[in-house]
Design an enzyme around this catalytic site. Sequence first.
Site, PDB file in Angstrom:
ATOM      1  N   ASP A  10       8.032   0.285  -9.677  1.00 46.27           N
ATOM      2  CA  ASP A  10       8.861   1.614  -8.778  1.00 46.27           C
ATOM      3  C   ASP A  10       9.694   1.829  -9.855  1.00 46.27           C
ATOM      4  OD1 ASP A  10      10.570   3.228  -7.557  1.00 46.27           O
ATOM      5  OD2 ASP A  10       9.799   1.896  -5.486  1.00 46.27           O
ATOM      6  N   TYR A  18      12.522  -1.843  -1.917  1.00 46.60           N
ATOM      7  CA  TYR A  18      12.209  -0.577  -0.389  1.00 46.60           C
ATOM      8  C   TYR A  18      11.710  -0.963   0.736  1.00 46.60           C
ATOM      9  CZ  TYR A  18      11.164   3.913   1.093  1.00 46.60           C
ATOM     10  OH  TYR A  18      11.156   5.198   1.911  1.00 46.60           O
ATOM     11  N   LYS A  74      13.068  11.433  -4.450  1.00 42.02           N
ATOM     12  CA  LYS A  74      14.786  11.085  -5.075  1.00 42.02           C
ATOM     13  C   LYS A  74      15.234  12.172  -6.066  1.00 42.02           C
ATOM     14  CE  LYS A  74      13.658   8.166  -0.753  1.00 42.02           C
ATOM     15  NZ  LYS A  74      13.166   7.569  -1.738  1.00 42.02           N
ATOM     16  N   ARG A 118      -8.521  19.535  -4.334  1.00 44.34           N
ATOM     17  CA  ARG A 118      -8.499  18.510  -3.776  1.00 44.34           C
ATOM     18  C   ARG A 118      -7.944  17.072  -5.071  1.00 44.34           C
ATOM     19  NH1 ARG A 118     -11.475  15.684  -1.711  1.00 44.34           N
ATOM     20  NH2 ARG A 118     -12.869  16.919  -0.736  1.00 44.34           N
TER      21      ARG A 118
HETATM   22  C1  LIG Z   1      12.615   6.559  -0.864  1.00 40.98           C
HETATM   23  C2  LIG Z   1      11.629   5.235  -1.279  1.00 40.98           C
HETATM   24  C3  LIG Z   1      10.242   5.201  -2.145  1.00 40.98           C
HETATM   25  C4  LIG Z   1       9.179   5.953  -0.770  1.00 40.98           C
HETATM   26  O1  LIG Z   1       9.020   7.008  -1.177  1.00 40.98           O
HETATM   27  P1  LIG Z   1       9.089   8.519  -0.034  1.00 40.98           P
HETATM   28  O2  LIG Z   1       9.141   9.583  -1.283  1.00 40.98           O
HETATM   29  O3  LIG Z   1      10.538   8.301   0.402  1.00 40.98           O
HETATM   30  O4  LIG Z   1       7.626   8.581   0.418  1.00 40.98           O
HETATM   31  C5  LIG Z   1       9.798   4.697  -2.538  1.00 40.98           C
HETATM   32  N1  LIG Z   1      10.408   3.811  -3.181  1.00 40.98           N
HETATM   33  C6  LIG Z   1      11.651   3.575  -3.605  1.00 40.98           C
HETATM   34  C7  LIG Z   1      12.221   2.993  -4.475  1.00 40.98           C
HETATM   35  C8  LIG Z   1      12.373   4.571  -2.729  1.00 40.98           C
HETATM   36  O5  LIG Z   1      14.161   5.109  -3.064  1.00 40.98           O
END
Ligand SMILES: *Cc1c(COP(=O)(O)O)cnc(C)c1O
Length: 360
Positions: A170, A100, A195, A49
């Site tokens: 982000d 997001y 992504k 962990r």
């Molecule tokens: C998809 C996404 C998230 C969330 O990520 P997950 O892997 O689905 O938890 C956060 N920020 C952006 C810009 C995203 O496209």
Amino acid sequence: MRVSENPDLHVDTVLVSAGRPAPEPGAAVNPPVVLSSTFLADGAVNYARVGNPTWQAFEEAVGRLEGGRALVHASGMGAISAALALLPAGGTIVAPDTTYNGTGDLLRAFEEAGGAVRRVAAIDTDGFLTALDGADLLWLESPTNPLMDVIDLATVLGAARAGGVVSVVDNTLPTPLGCQPLTLGADVVVHSATKYLAGHSDVLLGVTVTADDERGRSLGERLHRHRTLGGAIPGPMEVYLGLRGLRTLALRLERATANAAELARRLDGHPGVERVRYPGTGAMLSVDVVGGAESAERVCAATRVWVHSTSLGGVESQLERRRRHPSEAPTVPDNLVRLSVGIEHVEDLWADLDQALRAP
Ligand SMILES: *Cc1c(COP(=O)(O)O)cnc(C)c1O
């Protein structure tokens, strides 16, 4: 020196070589998927962990790309939750008015728990500078998802740093190949590695990255503690797949970005499209479809090559009317369709989109 530690390497080469085992005769070329919940006593890591050699390989690679120290999380939201936990209870966050939608939901939960959120239009740089006064944390994403507005990151991050406000970016949409927020003064970078980094729509993963200086190291330790004690950790197999996907990021982006630029050019002036929202680079764009929400849904249902699904950043092109999600920001028009452009042949993508936009 391991090849991936050479500071002169180009990013394409780092993507391929970072996180590999030390080059000894007979060594495996890829890092092993370490399936062990515990480790023999007195080593660097004693329990899985806290750390795992497969995580370390992925973290080494993403850390090199962002120019900091990376921690892998179970999902993008896991990384975002860890970053928001850096805030004092009841603190104040400055954020774009469209983010997001998962982040938007978390920000609303933060308000319900007694915190304050100051929301600013992405293109209102002065608005950010004013809102930073007395704030605890700055949250940014650029381009914003799904409006594709671009924020003046250097100016806003510089002001946050000068004012002692912790800043988080982000960086999922631009990827570290398009933008390195730590070099612009950000304290923490987060990714949904689900992504572009992993890139094949087959795993959920997140990453946080902190600067390799005193302030960054202390934030990194707090993020590590949150991951360890929160306990929502990724499985080694998922992280291995993330690293496997990362190897081809430069190639995937090269094709997807070229495809997106060509589609943006052709969509501009298409009779089925009211407005194209394209930041001028990257593989994402959004279109406001003529005829409102119903017509936008019909377009999404009528494609055959484009995949009608949520998410983005995969090798396959995906599209979706964002306001079908009740949590999507009200600043997003209800006829907006977000396009995540993949690596297929651009003529197939165009023919499919064109017929869907003309479908009755
Ligand atoms: C998809 C996404 C998230 C969330 O990520 P997950 O892997 O689905 O938890 C956060 N920020 C952006 C810009 C995203 O496209």
